[in-house]
Motif scaffolding. Structure first.
Motif, PDB file in Angstrom:
ATOM      1  N   ALA A  42       6.720 -20.298 -59.654  1.00  0.00           N
ATOM      2  CA  ALA A  42       5.912 -19.100 -59.393  1.00  0.00           C
ATOM      3  C   ALA A  42       4.497 -19.482 -58.986  1.00  0.00           C
ATOM      4  CB  ALA A  42       5.886 -18.208 -60.627  1.00  0.00           C
ATOM      5  N   CYS A  43       4.373 -20.071 -57.784  1.00  0.00           N
ATOM      6  CA  CYS A  43       3.051 -20.522 -57.332  1.00  0.00           C
ATOM      7  C   CYS A  43       2.635 -19.979 -55.966  1.00  0.00           C
ATOM      8  CB  CYS A  43       3.019 -22.050 -57.310  1.00  0.00           C
ATOM      9  SG  CYS A  43       2.912 -22.771 -58.962  1.00  0.00           S
ATOM     10  N   PHE A  44       3.416 -19.122 -55.353  1.00  0.00           N
ATOM     11  CA  PHE A  44       3.089 -18.620 -54.021  1.00  0.00           C
ATOM     12  C   PHE A  44       3.340 -17.119 -53.978  1.00  0.00           C
ATOM     13  CE2 PHE A  44       4.496 -17.196 -49.865  1.00  0.00           C
ATOM     14  CZ  PHE A  44       3.535 -17.708 -49.017  1.00  0.00           C
ATOM     15  N   PRO A  45       2.336 -16.346 -53.525  1.00  0.00           N
ATOM     16  CA  PRO A  45       0.972 -16.687 -53.100  1.00  0.00           C
ATOM     17  C   PRO A  45       0.082 -17.018 -54.300  1.00  0.00           C
ATOM     18  CG  PRO A  45       1.709 -14.551 -52.227  1.00  0.00           C
ATOM     19  CD  PRO A  45       2.643 -14.928 -53.320  1.00  0.00           C
ATOM     20  N   ALA A  46      -1.198 -17.279 -54.014  1.00  0.00           N
ATOM     21  CA  ALA A  46      -2.146 -17.707 -55.042  1.00  0.00           C
ATOM     22  C   ALA A  46      -2.777 -16.495 -55.723  1.00  0.00           C
ATOM     23  CB  ALA A  46      -3.227 -18.587 -54.417  1.00  0.00           C
ATOM     24  N   ALA A  47      -2.409 -16.264 -56.987  1.00  0.00           N
ATOM     25  CA  ALA A  47      -2.871 -15.069 -57.687  1.00  0.00           C
ATOM     26  C   ALA A  47      -4.361 -15.136 -58.035  1.00  0.00           C
ATOM     27  CB  ALA A  47      -2.048 -14.854 -58.950  1.00  0.00           C
ATOM     28  N   HIS A  48      -4.848 -16.323 -58.422  1.00  0.00           N
ATOM     29  CA  HIS A  48      -6.268 -16.404 -58.789  1.00  0.00           C
ATOM     30  C   HIS A  48      -7.156 -16.182 -57.564  1.00  0.00           C
ATOM     31  CE1 HIS A  48      -9.663 -17.181 -61.268  1.00  0.00           C
ATOM     32  NE2 HIS A  48     -10.025 -18.266 -60.617  1.00  0.00           N
ATOM     33  N   ALA A  49      -6.785 -16.764 -56.430  1.00  0.00           N
ATOM     34  CA  ALA A  49      -7.539 -16.514 -55.202  1.00  0.00           C
ATOM     35  C   ALA A  49      -7.522 -15.031 -54.850  1.00  0.00           C
ATOM     36  CB  ALA A  49      -6.965 -17.344 -54.063  1.00  0.00           C
ATOM     37  N   ALA A  50      -6.388 -14.380 -55.106  1.00  0.00           N
ATOM     38  CA  ALA A  50      -6.279 -12.952 -54.807  1.00  0.00           C
ATOM     39  C   ALA A  50      -7.235 -12.120 -55.649  1.00  0.00           C
ATOM     40  CB  ALA A  50      -4.849 -12.481 -55.031  1.00  0.00           C
ATOM     41  N   ALA A  51      -7.557 -12.591 -56.868  1.00  0.00           N
ATOM     42  CA  ALA A  51      -8.524 -11.878 -57.704  1.00  0.00           C
ATOM     43  C   ALA A  51      -9.902 -11.844 -57.048  1.00  0.00           C
ATOM     44  CB  ALA A  51      -8.613 -12.530 -59.087  1.00  0.00           C
ATOM     45  N   GLY A  52     -10.161 -12.802 -56.164  1.00  0.00           N
ATOM     46  CA  GLY A  52     -11.400 -12.786 -55.390  1.00  0.00           C
ATOM     47  C   GLY A  52     -11.228 -12.079 -54.056  1.00  0.00           C
ATOM     48  N   TYR A  53     -10.178 -12.442 -53.328  1.00  0.00           N
ATOM     49  CA  TYR A  53      -9.955 -11.855 -52.003  1.00  0.00           C
ATOM     50  C   TYR A  53      -9.721 -10.347 -52.054  1.00  0.00           C
ATOM     51  CZ  TYR A  53      -9.622 -16.476 -49.816  1.00  0.00           C
ATOM     52  OH  TYR A  53      -9.898 -17.741 -49.341  1.00  0.00           O
ATOM     53  N   VAL A  61     -13.875 -19.569 -53.253  1.00  0.00           N
ATOM     54  CA  VAL A  61     -14.237 -20.375 -54.424  1.00  0.00           C
ATOM     55  C   VAL A  61     -13.070 -20.457 -55.400  1.00  0.00           C
ATOM     56  CG1 VAL A  61     -15.709 -20.469 -56.471  1.00  0.00           C
ATOM     57  CG2 VAL A  61     -16.713 -19.964 -54.245  1.00  0.00           C
ATOM     58  N   PHE A  62     -12.467 -19.312 -55.695  1.00  0.00           N
ATOM     59  CA  PHE A  62     -11.325 -19.300 -56.617  1.00  0.00           C
ATOM     60  C   PHE A  62     -10.179 -20.138 -56.056  1.00  0.00           C
ATOM     61  CE2 PHE A  62     -12.294 -14.893 -58.713  1.00  0.00           C
ATOM     62  CZ  PHE A  62     -13.460 -15.423 -59.233  1.00  0.00           C
ATOM     63  N   GLY A  63      -9.951 -20.040 -54.757  1.00  0.00           N
ATOM     64  CA  GLY A  63      -8.848 -20.768 -54.141  1.00  0.00           C
ATOM     65  C   GLY A  63      -9.065 -22.266 -54.142  1.00  0.00           C
ATOM     66  N   ILE A  64     -10.274 -22.693 -53.803  1.00  0.00           N
ATOM     67  CA  ILE A  64     -10.550 -24.134 -53.736  1.00  0.00           C
ATOM     68  C   ILE A  64     -10.459 -24.767 -55.115  1.00  0.00           C
ATOM     69  CG2 ILE A  64     -12.367 -25.827 -53.322  1.00  0.00           C
ATOM     70  CD1 ILE A  64     -13.162 -24.227 -50.859  1.00  0.00           C
ATOM     71  N   VAL A  65     -10.973 -24.076 -56.136  1.00  0.00           N
ATOM     72  CA  VAL A  65     -10.904 -24.674 -57.473  1.00  0.00           C
ATOM     73  C   VAL A  65      -9.458 -24.817 -57.928  1.00  0.00           C
ATOM     74  CG1 VAL A  65     -11.058 -22.556 -58.869  1.00  0.00           C
ATOM     75  CG2 VAL A  65     -11.981 -24.690 -59.758  1.00  0.00           C
TER      76      VAL A  65
END
Length: 241
Positions: A139-150, A183-187
Motif C-alpha cells: 500500500a504505497c501508491f499513490p503517496a498519501a503524505h504528499a497528498a496531505a500537502g498537495y 516538501v512532504f513528498g521529498i522527505v
C-alpha cells in the motif's frame, strides 16, 4: 473538462516515461546511495517526527483555521463572500487526501524500502505488472503524505472565487499547496517510502479533485461577470472546462 483530461493524460505519459527510462529507480538509487546504502532518514527525528507526523498535524491545523474562518463569516469578522470558498476548502482538502489514502490500499505497489534492491525482501515489479499473491498486500501508491500537502492546491480555486480581496492571491495559494506537497513528498522519498511516480499521482489526483469540486461548488463565483472582477481568471476557467 478537456483541460482536466489533459492533466490526466500528462500524468499517464510521465508515468510511462518514468517506467521506460527507469526514472523512479534512478532517483531512488541516488537517494539510497547518498545515505550510504541505507534509508538513514527513515527513522530520523527530523523526517519521521518533524516532517512526517508534524507535517500531517500542520495540514490538520490549517484545516482547523479554515473552519474557524468559516464560522467567523457569520459574525462579520470574515467577509461573507469567503463563506462558500471556505466551505469548498473544508470539503475538498480532506476529500482529496482520503481518495489517495483509499487508492493506495488497493493498488498493490511496494515502497522502495520493501524491495530487495534497497535492502528489503520483495522483488522489483513494474507498476503495470500483476502482483503475485505470495508477496502479500502492499500500500504505497499513490503517496498519501504528499497528498496531505498537495490537497491544498484547492486554495487556487478558493482564492479565485472569494472576491477581489483574495483573487490576486490565488497563485500564492497554488504555490502553498505545491510547496507543501513537494516538501512532504521529498522527505518521504528520502525515507524510502515512495518513488517519484507515487508523488506525481498524488499531485494529479489532488488537482483533479480540486478542479472538479470547484466546477460544482464554485462555478457561479468563478464565472461571475467580468465587470465585477478586478483581474481575469482565465486559468481557473480553463481548468473547469
Amino acid at each position: 473538462m478537456p483541460a482536466l483530461l489533459g492533466v490526466l493524460a500528462g500524468a499517464v505519459a510521465l508515468t510511462l516515461l518514468l517506467a521506460a527510462t527507469g526514472g523512479d529507480a534512478w532517483w531512488a538509487d541516488h537517494l539510497y546511495a547518498w545515505q550510504c546504502g541505507t534509508w538513514a532518514a527513515r527513522d530520523a527525528w527530523w523526517s519521521a517526527e518533524l516532517l512526517h507526523v508534524g507535517g500531517r498535524r500542520f495540514s490538520i491545523g490549517c484545516w482547523m483555521l479554515a473552519a474557524v474562518a468559516l464560522g467567523l463569516t457569520w459574525s462579520g469578522h470574515v467577509p461573507q463572500a469567503w463563506r462558500r470558498p471556505l466551505g469548498y476548502v473544508l470539503v475538498t482538502v480532506p476529500l482529496a487526501s482520503a481518495l489517495v489514502a483509499v487508492l493506495k490500499t488497493h493498488t498493490g505497489i511496494d515502497c522502495p524500502w520493501d524491495l530487495q534492491r534497497y535492502g528489503g525482501t520483495h522483488p522489483w515489479l513494474s507498476p503495470f505488472e500483476l502482483r503475485p499473491v505470495a508477496l502479500g498486500p502492499a500500500a504505497c501508491f499513490p503517496a498519501a503524505h504528499a497528498a496531505a500537502g498537495y490537497a491544498w492546491v484547492a486554495l487556487y480555486f478558493a482564492c479565485a472565487a472569494a472576491g477581489p480581496s483574495l483573487r490576486n492571491l490565488r497563485r500564492i495559494g497554488l504555490a502553498f499547496g505545491l510547496a507543501l506537497g513537494l516538501v512532504f513528498g521529498i522527505v518521504q522519498q528520502l525515507r524510502g517510502a515512495h518513488f517519484m511516480s507515487h508523488d506525481l499521482w498524488a499531485l494529479t489526483l489532488c488537482w483533479l479533485v480540486a478542479a472538479l469540486s470547484a466546477r460544482v461548488w464554485l462555478r457561479a463565483q468563478l464565472r461571475e461577470p467580468a465587470s465585477t472582477r478586478t483581474v481575469p481568471i482565465h486559468t481557473a476557467h480553463g481548468a473547469l472546462r
